[in-house]
Write an enzyme that holds these catalytic residues in place. Structure first.
Site, PDB file in Angstrom:
ATOM      1  N   ARG A   1      42.680  41.420  24.538  1.00 55.82           N
ATOM      2  CA  ARG A   1      42.587  41.564  22.906  1.00 55.82           C
ATOM      3  C   ARG A   1      43.870  41.184  22.391  1.00 55.82           C
ATOM      4  NH1 ARG A   1      38.513  42.427  19.714  1.00 55.82           N
ATOM      5  NH2 ARG A   1      39.456  43.729  18.405  1.00 55.82           N
TER       6      ARG A   1
ATOM      7  N   HIS B   1      50.579  39.403  32.959  1.00 62.65           N
ATOM      8  CA  HIS B   1      50.029  38.135  32.667  1.00 62.65           C
ATOM      9  C   HIS B   1      50.493  37.136  33.696  1.00 62.65           C
ATOM     10  CE1 HIS B   1      49.390  34.948  29.742  1.00 62.65           C
ATOM     11  NE2 HIS B   1      50.359  34.378  30.451  1.00 62.65           N
TER      12      HIS B   1
ATOM     13  N   SER C   1      40.781  45.355  38.668  1.00 60.56           N
ATOM     14  CA  SER C   1      41.519  45.343  40.046  1.00 60.56           C
ATOM     15  C   SER C   1      42.899  45.549  39.706  1.00 60.56           C
ATOM     16  CB  SER C   1      41.353  43.885  40.644  1.00 60.56           C
ATOM     17  OG  SER C   1      42.264  43.015  40.156  1.00 60.56           O
TER      18      SER C   1
HETATM   19  C1  GAR Z   1      44.676  39.435  35.713  1.00 62.32           C
HETATM   20  O1  GAR Z   1      44.752  38.522  36.596  1.00 62.32           O
HETATM   21  C2  GAR Z   1      45.682  39.642  34.524  1.00 62.32           C
HETATM   22  O2  GAR Z   1      47.003  39.157  34.834  1.00 62.32           O
HETATM   23  C3  GAR Z   1      44.871  38.790  33.796  1.00 62.32           C
HETATM   24  O3  GAR Z   1      43.733  39.228  33.633  1.00 62.32           O
HETATM   25  C4  GAR Z   1      43.262  39.765  35.168  1.00 62.32           C
HETATM   26  C5  GAR Z   1      42.565  40.925  34.889  1.00 62.32           C
HETATM   27  O4  GAR Z   1      42.321  40.976  36.295  1.00 62.32           O
HETATM   28  N1  GAR Z   1      45.351  39.252  32.181  1.00 62.32           N
HETATM   29  C6  GAR Z   1      45.551  38.379  31.270  1.00 62.32           C
HETATM   30  O5  GAR Z   1      45.345  37.248  31.346  1.00 62.32           O
HETATM   31  C7  GAR Z   1      46.138  39.016  29.916  1.00 62.32           C
HETATM   32  N2  GAR Z   1      46.590  37.898  29.112  1.00 62.32           N
HETATM   33  P1  GAR Z   1      41.622  42.598  36.513  1.00 62.32           P
HETATM   34  O6  GAR Z   1      40.742  43.025  35.491  1.00 62.32           O
HETATM   35  O7  GAR Z   1      41.070  42.472  37.965  1.00 62.32           O
HETATM   36  O8  GAR Z   1      43.094  43.304  36.529  1.00 62.32           O
END
Ligand code: GAR
Length: 197
Positions: free
Chosen positions: A99, A117, A17
């Site tokens: 990763r 993050h 997203s």
């Molecule tokens: C998001 O909330 C991002 O901040 C988090 O994963 C989600 C991905 O959502 N990232 C982490 O946790 C990185 N350590 P998305 O695939 O819908 O963008």
């Protein structure tokens, strides 16, 4: 119009997203004309990532590099670097790319790789950030855009969004509200960084 070419490569592992928000913002705000910036490729380490179809629907080419096909983290990162560099990116955007990256890979993209993050760094590096914020009794949670360094979730902070933790929030309800803010701050932080490159 700009003469610069600011290719952006986005790495995802899941829903994508944030990647979609970035592509849509870049298209709506004509980053191509203003900054020479366009998302030229979306790469996933997971063949089934939902974000792949989303990227294609938005007109962006996708590639899959399955980490399970590699014997070591270093071998995967080396292959990923080759794939990314074929696009000659000005910026590499991690958007839910789950990763741990090798120091060599991170050093190669120093100053031009960003991550989002889901916490107010430096609080709550790592996983399960929303539940940990709730368990700690935090009144505020949020998200942070930062440069990627070898030290996980510790690079220079470029932008943050603060979200109030409501009574009765679950990790899911809090994550939903934080994600709305992520979609706003990530494209704008990337745009600001592109203007400095
Ligand atoms: C998001 O909330 C991002 O901040 C988090 O994963 C989600 C991905 O959502 N990232 C982490 O946790 C990185 N350590 P998305 O695939 O819908 O963008």
């Amino acid at each position: 119009m700009t003469e610069k070419v600011n290719n952006i490569v986005v790495l995802i592992s899941g829903a994508g997203s944030n990647m979609a928000a970035l592509i849509k913002t870049a298209q709506q705000e004509n980053w191509d004309g203003l900054l020479g910036a366009r998302v030229v490729a979306v790469i996933s380490n997971k063949p089934g990532a939902e974000g792949l179809a989303l990227a294609q629907a938005l007109g962006v080419a996708t590639q899959v590099l399955d980490h399970k096909d590699f014997e070591s983290r270093a071998a995967f990162d080396a292959a990923l670097q080759t794939l990314i560099d074929a696009h000659q990116p000005a910026l590499v955007v991690l958007a839910g790319f789950m990763r741990i990256l090798t120091p060599d890979f991170v050093a190669h993209y120093a100053g031009r790789m960003v991550n989002i993050h889901p916490s107010l760094l430096p609080a709550f590096t790592g996983l399960n950030t929303h539940q940990r914020a709730i368990d700690a009794g935090c009144l505020e949670a949020g998200a942070t855009v930062h440069l990627v360094t070898a030290d996980l979730d510790h690079g220079q902070i470029l932008a943050q969004a603060v979200v109030t933790v409501l009574p009765g929030d679950s990790a899911e309800t809090l994550a939903d509200r934080v994600l709305v803010q992520e979609h706003l701050i990530y494209p704008q932080a990337i745009k600001a960084l592109l203007q400095l490159l």
